[in-house]
Design a protein around this motif. Structure first.
Motif, PDB file in Angstrom:
ATOM      1  N   SER A  70       0.835  -1.194   0.000  1.00  0.00           N
ATOM      2  CA  SER A  70       0.000   0.000   0.000  1.00  0.00           C
ATOM      3  C   SER A  70       0.870   1.244   0.000  1.00  0.00           C
ATOM      4  CB  SER A  70      -0.925  -0.006   1.215  1.00  0.00           C
ATOM      5  OG  SER A  70      -0.162  -0.114   2.405  1.00  0.00           O
ATOM      6  N   VAL A  71       1.907   1.231   0.864  1.00  0.00           N
ATOM      7  CA  VAL A  71       2.860   2.334   0.928  1.00  0.00           C
ATOM      8  C   VAL A  71       4.242   1.752   1.226  1.00  0.00           C
ATOM      9  CG1 VAL A  71       3.580   4.387   2.217  1.00  0.00           C
ATOM     10  CG2 VAL A  71       1.169   4.054   1.683  1.00  0.00           C
ATOM     11  N   SER A  72       5.249   2.231   0.526  1.00  0.00           N
ATOM     12  CA  SER A  72       6.627   1.810   0.773  1.00  0.00           C
ATOM     13  C   SER A  72       7.302   2.844   1.660  1.00  0.00           C
ATOM     14  CB  SER A  72       7.376   1.674  -0.560  1.00  0.00           C
ATOM     15  OG  SER A  72       8.747   1.419  -0.346  1.00  0.00           O
ATOM     16  N   GLU A 170       6.374   6.250  -0.242  1.00  0.00           N
ATOM     17  CA  GLU A 170       5.950   6.246  -1.637  1.00  0.00           C
ATOM     18  C   GLU A 170       4.723   5.340  -1.781  1.00  0.00           C
ATOM     19  OE1 GLU A 170       9.144   4.808  -4.029  1.00  0.00           O
ATOM     20  OE2 GLU A 170      10.111   6.766  -4.173  1.00  0.00           O
ATOM     21  N   LYS A 171       3.785   5.784  -2.583  1.00  0.00           N
ATOM     22  CA  LYS A 171       2.632   4.940  -2.928  1.00  0.00           C
ATOM     23  C   LYS A 171       2.718   4.650  -4.419  1.00  0.00           C
ATOM     24  CE  LYS A 171      -2.428   4.674  -2.733  1.00  0.00           C
ATOM     25  NZ  LYS A 171      -2.410   3.306  -2.198  1.00  0.00           N
ATOM     26  N   GLY A 172       2.517   3.404  -4.808  1.00  0.00           N
ATOM     27  CA  GLY A 172       2.632   3.063  -6.217  1.00  0.00           C
ATOM     28  C   GLY A 172       2.216   1.639  -6.485  1.00  0.00           C
ATOM     29  N   SER A 173       2.662   1.124  -7.621  1.00  0.00           N
ATOM     30  CA  SER A 173       2.339  -0.250  -8.010  1.00  0.00           C
ATOM     31  C   SER A 173       3.363  -0.722  -9.032  1.00  0.00           C
ATOM     32  CB  SER A 173       0.926  -0.328  -8.596  1.00  0.00           C
ATOM     33  OG  SER A 173       0.836   0.490  -9.754  1.00  0.00           O
ATOM     34  N   TYR A 174       3.405  -2.053  -9.243  1.00  0.00           N
ATOM     35  CA  TYR A 174       4.300  -2.632 -10.239  1.00  0.00           C
ATOM     36  C   TYR A 174       3.584  -2.737 -11.577  1.00  0.00           C
ATOM     37  CZ  TYR A 174       7.447  -3.959  -6.451  1.00  0.00           C
ATOM     38  OH  TYR A 174       8.303  -3.934  -5.390  1.00  0.00           O
ATOM     39  N   LYS A 179       8.310  -3.181 -12.830  1.00  0.00           N
ATOM     40  CA  LYS A 179       8.964  -1.924 -12.456  1.00  0.00           C
ATOM     41  C   LYS A 179       8.037  -1.149 -11.534  1.00  0.00           C
ATOM     42  CE  LYS A 179      11.000   2.313 -14.338  1.00  0.00           C
ATOM     43  NZ  LYS A 179      11.291   3.093 -15.570  1.00  0.00           N
ATOM     44  N   TRP A 180       8.596  -0.636 -10.441  1.00  0.00           N
ATOM     45  CA  TRP A 180       7.812   0.101  -9.451  1.00  0.00           C
ATOM     46  C   TRP A 180       7.496   1.495  -9.998  1.00  0.00           C
ATOM     47  CZ3 TRP A 180       4.869  -0.421  -5.401  1.00  0.00           C
ATOM     48  CH2 TRP A 180       4.677   0.629  -4.504  1.00  0.00           C
ATOM     49  N   ILE A 181       6.218   1.806 -10.135  1.00  0.00           N
ATOM     50  CA  ILE A 181       5.772   3.094 -10.644  1.00  0.00           C
ATOM     51  C   ILE A 181       5.171   3.895  -9.491  1.00  0.00           C
ATOM     52  CG2 ILE A 181       4.331   4.288 -12.319  1.00  0.00           C
ATOM     53  CD1 ILE A 181       6.519   2.532 -13.541  1.00  0.00           C
ATOM     54  N   VAL A 182       5.777   5.035  -9.171  1.00  0.00           N
ATOM     55  CA  VAL A 182       5.334   5.861  -8.046  1.00  0.00           C
ATOM     56  C   VAL A 182       4.183   6.765  -8.485  1.00  0.00           C
ATOM     57  CG1 VAL A 182       6.014   7.644  -6.395  1.00  0.00           C
ATOM     58  CG2 VAL A 182       7.621   5.836  -7.019  1.00  0.00           C
TER      59      VAL A 182
END
Length: 200
Positions: A70-72, A170-174, A179-182
């Motif tokens: 959810s959040v890194s 950071e909040k994002g998804s793969y 690749k991690w997209i912020v």
């Protein structure tokens, strides 16, 4: 070889063969073989299931990437999270005083690139640091204190606050290529322990 000699030799050979083939003698007897699938004490060795090495790491991302957090949280450190409304400053030699009534509430801080609910950041911080982390703290007793800025310091501060944590988030998804997209990011300072008075 006379008859007596031949008789003695035959008797000796018969005794030797009897001992070597598991007779009453033990000098040349074979050790009893260990039963198949048995331990050295004779007890059966449990058979491992066929899927003993199967990996069960929980849910798998549809694209085969790690599950989206959810959040890194990164660059976390323990800090004093002060209440700006209950912080006083002074130069060397000045005595500072702070008094806080029971029931006073103050909050930590959360910055972001795009509007986000503080509860999302707090929930991730709780998972990372423990359940005591919160966005706000409230005094349960009246607190107060004074402190003189020592000559060794050019200036100093006295404040109500709580030991807590500061960190980047950071909040994002793969994406399909893992690749991690912020999509959002910022910083936070959140209180964790009971309120107290501290100085610089």
């Amino acid at each position: 070889m006379n008859a007596i000699t031949r008789a003695c030799a035959a008797a000796a050979l018969t005794a030797f063969l009897a001992m070597g083939s598991g007779g009453v003698g033990t000098a040349f007897a074979e050790d009893a073989p260990t039963p198949v699938n048995a331990d050295q004490d004779g007890n059966p060795i449990p058979q491992a299931p066929n899927d003993a090495d199967a990996v069960t790491n929980g849910p798998v991302h549809p694209d085969g990437c790690p599950p989206d957090p959810s959040v890194s949280i990164t660059k976390a450190k323990s800090v004093f999270v002060g209440d700006k409304s209950k912080t006083v400053y002074g130069q060397s030699g000045v005595t500072l005083s702070v008094s806080v009534a029971k029931g006073h509430t103050w909050t930590g801080t959360v910055t972001y690139a795009a509007k986000i609910s503080e509860s999302i950041i707090v929930a991730s911080a709780e998972e990372t640091f423990g359940g005591s982390v919160s966005y706000a703290k409230t005094t349960t007793v009246t607190l107060g204190g004074s402190w003189k800025v020592p000559a060794s310091q050019r200036d100093g501060w006295l404040a109500l606050g709580s030991k807590g944590y500061s960190f980047n988030w950071e909040k994002g998804s793969y994406n399909g290529g893992c690749k991690w997209i912020v999509s959002n990011h910022g910083t936070a300072k959140l209180p964790a322990l009971s309120p107290y008075i501290a100085h610089s």
